[in-house]
Design a protein around this motif. Structure first.
Motif, PDB file in Angstrom:
ATOM      1  N   GLU A  25       0.831  -1.225   0.000  1.00  0.00           N
ATOM      2  CA  GLU A  25       0.000   0.000   0.000  1.00  0.00           C
ATOM      3  C   GLU A  25       0.852   1.256   0.000  1.00  0.00           C
ATOM      4  O   GLU A  25       0.549   2.219  -0.701  1.00  0.00           O
ATOM      5  CB  GLU A  25      -0.917   0.024   1.236  1.00  0.00           C
ATOM      6  CG  GLU A  25      -2.214  -0.718   1.012  1.00  0.00           C
ATOM      7  CD  GLU A  25      -3.082  -0.713   2.258  1.00  0.00           C
ATOM      8  OE1 GLU A  25      -3.192   0.328   2.926  1.00  0.00           O
ATOM      9  OE2 GLU A  25      -3.641  -1.774   2.570  1.00  0.00           O
ATOM     10  N   ASN A  29       0.849   3.980  -3.004  1.00  0.00           N
ATOM     11  CA  ASN A  29       0.538   5.388  -2.709  1.00  0.00           C
ATOM     12  C   ASN A  29       1.676   6.310  -3.115  1.00  0.00           C
ATOM     13  O   ASN A  29       1.432   7.425  -3.593  1.00  0.00           O
ATOM     14  CB  ASN A  29       0.227   5.573  -1.224  1.00  0.00           C
ATOM     15  CG  ASN A  29      -1.224   5.270  -0.930  1.00  0.00           C
ATOM     16  OD1 ASN A  29      -2.099   6.076  -1.220  1.00  0.00           O
ATOM     17  ND2 ASN A  29      -1.500   4.085  -0.402  1.00  0.00           N
ATOM     18  N   SER A  33       1.417   9.180  -5.995  1.00  0.00           N
ATOM     19  CA  SER A  33       1.686  10.579  -5.629  1.00  0.00           C
ATOM     20  C   SER A  33       2.918  11.132  -6.344  1.00  0.00           C
ATOM     21  O   SER A  33       3.353  12.262  -6.061  1.00  0.00           O
ATOM     22  CB  SER A  33       1.930  10.702  -4.116  1.00  0.00           C
ATOM     23  OG  SER A  33       0.946  10.039  -3.385  1.00  0.00           O
ATOM     24  N   ALA A 171      -1.292   5.388   3.607  1.00  0.00           N
ATOM     25  CA  ALA A 171      -1.600   6.593   2.826  1.00  0.00           C
ATOM     26  C   ALA A 171      -1.469   7.829   3.716  1.00  0.00           C
ATOM     27  O   ALA A 171      -0.930   8.862   3.308  1.00  0.00           O
ATOM     28  CB  ALA A 171      -3.005   6.502   2.244  1.00  0.00           C
TER      29      ALA A 171
END
Ligand code: AMP
Length: 199
Positions: A25, A29, A33, A171
């Motif tokens: 994860e 993320n 980004s 996140a």
């Protein structure tokens, strides 16, 4: 501006699926980004998981690895870039130089050694980049309690505990890093010893 995050993490995967999941994860993320990964360059354990998650989402992963580990064929061979250095000290210095922030995922003694080094530099004011601990499934609960003991027993200034960003969600840790304001550490030794020197 956070463009590159150095991630310290285990060369093993741990024995709970949540640890691998958190690495994936975080990697996803970061790629989403537009944040590059800087890490130890291995293709094993949590290290391999996060690198592969970043690459699978089209992100960039830069490995920094000592030659000895390359010779043992432990390096990840599909990274955006692999920087081979001579020593572990050179590796940590380069990882730090290349990055805008640090995150420790679950890992063992290698992970802790790397994380506490950058935190120590932050405490001394040698670097002002955010340092975060990803406390997946409470993995670092005991360590966080022990850091509280350092504060209560007078070995760590309360303000320096605040140098460490603590977050459970992969996140959210990126957002916390972005808004983190490092404490001013310039005169910490004087402040810390105010009550001790009255003998
Ligand atoms: P540990 O948390 O004890 O598993 O140690 C993790 C750290 O050890 C990593 O961040 C690396 O610095 C280093 N390390 C251990 N094994 C490898 C490997 N196969 N490839 C690259 N680095 C490794």
């Amino acid at each position: 501006m956070i463009k590159k995050i150095c991630v310290f993490c285990g060369s093993n995967s741990g024995n709970k699926p949540e640890y691998v999941q958190a690495a994936r994860e975080l990697g996803e993320n970061m790629a989403a980004s537009g944040i590059d990964l800087v890490y130890g360059g291995g293709n094993v354990g949590i290290m391999g998981e996060i690198a592969n998650a970043v690459l699978a989402r089209g992100g960039k992963a830069v490995g920094v690895i000592p030659k000895t580990l390359v010779d043992k064929e432990l390096a990840h061979r599909s990274l955006t870039e692999l920087r081979v250095v001579n020593t572990m000290h050179e590796r940590k210095a380069l990882m730090s130089e290349l990055s805008d922030a640090f995150i420790a995922l679950p890992g063992g003694i290698g992970t802790l050694e790397e994380f506490f080094e950058v935190l120590t530099w932050a405490q001394l004011g040698f670097q002002k980049k955010p340092c975060a601990l990803l406390n997946t499934s409470g993995y670092y609960d005991h360590l966080i309690s022990f850091i509280g003991k350092m504060v209560s027993d007078g070995f760590l200034h309360e303000s320096h505990r605040g140098l460490m960003v603590i977050e459970k969600n992969p996140a959210a840790v990126i957002e916390k890093i972005k808004s983190h304001k490092p404490v001013c550490t310039d005169k910490w030794l004087n402040d810390f010893n105010l009550n001790r020197n009255d003998y």
